[in-house]
Write a protein that holds these residues in place. Structure first.
Motif, mmCIF file in Angstrom:
data_model
loop_
_atom_site.group_PDB
_atom_site.id
_atom_site.type_symbol
_atom_site.label_atom_id
_atom_site.label_comp_id
_atom_site.label_asym_id
_atom_site.label_seq_id
_atom_site.Cartn_x
_atom_site.Cartn_y
_atom_site.Cartn_z
ATOM 1 N N LYS A 1 -8.920 5.683 0.618
ATOM 2 C CA LYS A 1 -8.678 4.298 0.206
ATOM 3 C C LYS A 1 -7.727 3.560 1.162
ATOM 4 O O LYS A 1 -6.831 4.149 1.768
ATOM 5 C CB LYS A 1 -8.127 4.194 -1.220
ATOM 6 N N THR A 2 -7.968 2.276 1.266
ATOM 7 C CA THR A 2 -7.192 1.427 2.169
ATOM 8 C C THR A 2 -5.719 1.364 1.771
ATOM 9 O O THR A 2 -4.838 1.349 2.636
ATOM 10 C CB THR A 2 -7.756 0.007 2.184
ATOM 11 N N THR A 3 -5.449 1.323 0.480
ATOM 12 C CA THR A 3 -4.056 1.229 0.040
ATOM 13 C C THR A 3 -3.293 2.504 0.363
ATOM 14 O O THR A 3 -2.092 2.451 0.646
ATOM 15 C CB THR A 3 -3.983 0.953 -1.466
ATOM 16 N N SER A 4 -3.973 3.653 0.335
ATOM 17 C CA SER A 4 -3.310 4.910 0.694
ATOM 18 C C SER A 4 -2.894 4.884 2.160
ATOM 19 O O SER A 4 -1.795 5.337 2.502
ATOM 20 C CB SER A 4 -4.240 6.100 0.433
ATOM 21 N N LEU A 5 -3.776 4.364 3.024
ATOM 22 C CA LEU A 5 -3.420 4.247 4.440
ATOM 23 C C LEU A 5 -2.236 3.294 4.618
ATOM 24 O O LEU A 5 -1.286 3.601 5.353
ATOM 25 C CB LEU A 5 -4.619 3.750 5.246
ATOM 26 N N ALA A 6 -2.288 2.134 3.950
ATOM 27 C CA ALA A 6 -1.212 1.150 4.079
ATOM 28 C C ALA A 6 0.116 1.721 3.594
ATOM 29 O O ALA A 6 1.156 1.556 4.252
ATOM 30 C CB ALA A 6 -1.562 -0.112 3.297
ATOM 31 N N LEU A 7 0.097 2.413 2.463
ATOM 32 C CA LEU A 7 1.331 2.993 1.930
ATOM 33 C C LEU A 7 1.815 4.146 2.797
ATOM 34 O O LEU A 7 3.032 4.326 2.984
ATOM 35 C CB LEU A 7 1.117 3.470 0.496
ATOM 36 N N PHE A 8 0.890 4.928 3.341
ATOM 37 C CA PHE A 8 1.274 6.034 4.218
ATOM 38 C C PHE A 8 2.012 5.506 5.447
ATOM 39 O O PHE A 8 3.043 6.042 5.852
ATOM 40 C CB PHE A 8 0.037 6.831 4.635
ATOM 41 N N VAL A 9 1.485 4.433 6.044
ATOM 42 C CA VAL A 9 2.137 3.814 7.204
ATOM 43 C C VAL A 9 3.497 3.244 6.796
ATOM 44 O O VAL A 9 4.496 3.392 7.526
ATOM 45 C CB VAL A 9 1.244 2.714 7.801
ATOM 46 N N ALA A 10 3.548 2.598 5.632
ATOM 47 C CA ALA A 10 4.819 2.020 5.166
ATOM 48 C C ALA A 10 5.852 3.108 4.897
ATOM 49 O O ALA A 10 7.046 2.938 5.208
ATOM 50 C CB ALA A 10 4.579 1.203 3.901
ATOM 51 N N ILE A 11 5.420 4.227 4.340
ATOM 52 C CA ILE A 11 6.340 5.335 4.064
ATOM 53 C C ILE A 11 6.893 5.899 5.365
ATOM 54 O O ILE A 11 8.101 6.123 5.506
ATOM 55 C CB ILE A 11 5.612 6.438 3.270
ATOM 56 N N MET A 12 6.014 6.132 6.335
ATOM 57 C CA MET A 12 6.462 6.667 7.621
ATOM 58 C C MET A 12 7.420 5.691 8.324
ATOM 59 O O MET A 12 8.425 6.101 8.899
ATOM 60 C CB MET A 12 5.254 6.940 8.518
ATOM 61 N N HIS A 13 7.103 4.398 8.261
ATOM 62 C CA HIS A 13 7.955 3.385 8.889
ATOM 63 C C HIS A 13 9.341 3.367 8.249
ATOM 64 O O HIS A 13 10.372 3.305 8.944
ATOM 65 C CB HIS A 13 7.297 2.010 8.768
ATOM 66 N N SER A 14 9.370 3.427 6.927
ATOM 67 C CA SER A 14 10.661 3.406 6.222
ATOM 68 C C SER A 14 11.479 4.659 6.524
ATOM 69 O O SER A 14 12.688 4.577 6.769
ATOM 70 C CB SER A 14 10.429 3.286 4.706
ATOM 71 N N ARG A 15 10.821 5.809 6.529
ATOM 72 C CA ARG A 15 11.563 7.057 6.751
ATOM 73 C C ARG A 15 12.092 7.135 8.184
ATOM 74 O O ARG A 15 13.198 7.617 8.427
ATOM 75 C CB ARG A 15 10.665 8.260 6.450
ATOM 76 N N LEU A 16 11.296 6.705 9.153
ATOM 77 C CA LEU A 16 11.738 6.742 10.549
ATOM 78 C C LEU A 16 12.909 5.790 10.791
ATOM 79 O O LEU A 16 13.715 6.002 11.697
ATOM 80 C CB LEU A 16 10.573 6.395 11.485
#
Length: 457
Positions: free
Chosen positions: A317-332
């Motif tokens: 799903k598209t939202t999973s990709l968007a949230l995955f990118v957002a999670i990685m961005h926030s953690r980095l």
């Protein structure tokens, strides 16, 4: 008689979804094995099961040609399975409960909530009716537009039937076609391209997003007009990035090769169409074997992402990709919270996203290994390396319920067909089942041992 019924009724909602889809597939397979469902010799049960699973799971992979091997009865069985699978067995069953005045229990509401919704709604009855109404309107308009291209070429009866079939198949993101070459013959036709792409996108963004758009369009007071929900904004943003980015990359990668013999307009239609259809629709307007390896890898990524939650499509799903990118961005950046569009996501959503993505990656990897193991037995080492991409592409396509293939479907041995059947089935209902288990609250009193750190990286 009542005890088995009560046992089924009290099953976990995830298992209820599996039973719904499994029961429909078995009925469809039984109907497709009938002598009058196929031209010439009847389908074997394995081929019928493969076809029924592909239709019910709106995938589009075929072991027999739909337009030539199946009779009108067989094609209608496939079309009915596509429509049921696209809308979801749960939606159909709930609509039936409403129609019979039986009502819907808390368990059924939970199934619908996790299948279609991200926030509670006031009336499930109105929601289900809206889904049916929007589906009929969109598919009807799509069929009317396609008929203007098909009827002059095929005649009234065949043209109208083909228009309805392809409209339903496109909106449900199924990819089944009555044409042996899918949509290659229409790749330069603007009307057919625009209509199919619009149907695929509408079927892939999710029913709740469609309903939200219609609701916002009805608001006359602009001062009090509601904004799109965070879910819808993420769906639109990710969908646009994937479509435009995918088309641009396909165009750049294939300009010297597959697109070299086409004029500018035709190449634009092909790149846009393949970027959109790779996200679970399964139609193709060009022979995919003409594409270079980097383009095929890009298409596997698009297939793996898939459509949006609550839609006819599969993938993570598209939202999973968007949230995955957002999670990685926030953690980095060292931010312990995940923020999107000035909103902070709950930790449950973060955990659920990471779990779904990693589970999907591991499952696809295991499926590719299993498919390669059964398909390459006795094959020389050098020859087996040449078909590695074909079966990897096939596995990703089946799991994401896309239906695109490099020709590996016709080469599947019985064990390979069973693996692909399982992939299609789990790709349609498995991630939902995982989601149901992820949303359960943690057990109170769960054991927590003393912490100890380890080295990472």
């Amino acid at each position: 008689m009542t005890r088995p019924f009560l046992q089924i009724k009290n099953l976990d909602p995830g298992w209820m979804l599996i039973l719904y889809y499994g029961f429909a597939i078995l009925i469809g397979a039984a109907l497709l094995t009938l002598p009058f469902a196929a031209q010439g010799a009847p389908l074997s049960f394995l081929d019928a099961l493969f076809t029924a699973t592909s239709a019910q799971c709106v995938t589009g992979l075929i072991v027999v040609d739909t337009g030539t091997k199946l009779t009108l009865f067989g094609q209608l069985v496939v079309l009915l399975l596509i429509q049921i699978g696209g809308l979801g067995i749960t939606t159909f069953s709930v609509y039936l409960f409403f129609y019979l005045g039986m009502g819907v229990g808390i368990r059924d509401r939970w199934v619908i909530q996790e299948t279609l919704l991200h926030t509670p709604v006031d009336s499930l009855r109105d929601l289900v009716r809206s889904i049916f109404r929007y589906t009929l309107v969109i598919e009807g308009v799509g069929a009317a537009l396609l008929a203007t291209a098909f009827v002059p070429q095929m005649g009234w009866s065949k043209g109208l039937y083909s228009a309805v079939f392809h409209s339903i198949s496109a909106f449900c993101n199924a990819g089944f076609s009555l044409n042996a070459d899918s949509m290659i013959g229409y790749r330069a036709n603007p009307l057919v391209n625009i209509t199919l792409m619009a149907l695929i996108i509408l079927g892939g963004i999710g029913f709740l997003v469609i309903k939200e758009i219609f609701d916002l369009s009805k608001q006359h007071n602009r001062r009090r007009r509601r904004r799109l929900s965070l879910h819808s904004r993420l769906v639109f943003m990710t969908t646009a990035v994937l479509i435009i980015g995918g088309a641009l990359l396909i165009g750049v990668l294939e300009a010297p090769s597959a697109l070299a013999s086409m004029n500018t307009a035709e190449s634009i239609w092909v790149t846009l169409f393949q970027s959109i259809t790779a996200r679970t629709a399964g139609f193709n307007s060009i022979d995919l074997n003409l594409f270079e390896v980097p383009t095929l890898f890009l298409m596997m990524f698009l297939m793996f992402v898939g459509a949006s939650p609550g839609s006819c499509g599969g993938g993570i799903k598209t939202t999973s990709l968007a949230l995955f990118v957002a999670i990685m961005h926030s953690r980095l950046k060292g931010n312990p919270h995940t923020n999107v569009f000035r909103r902070t996501l709950p930790e449950a959503a973060v955990t659920k996203t990471l779990t779904l993505v990693m589970t999907a990656l591991l499952f696809v990897a295991f499926a590719v290994f299993s498919l390669l193991a059964v398909q390459m037995q006795g094959m020389p080492a050098m020859a087996s390396r040449g078909v590695f991409l074909e079966y990897t592409f096939e596995a990703v396509s089946a799991f994401a319920t896309v239906g695109l293939s490099l020709g590996a479907t016709a080469k599947l041995v019985p064990a390979g067909k069973l693996i692909v059947i399982v992939l299609m089935f789990i790709g349609r209902v498995g991630l939902l089942t995982v989601a149901f288990t992820m949303i359960r609250r943690s057990r109170e009193g769960a054991v927590h041992y003393a912490e100890e750190n380890i080295m990472i990286g």
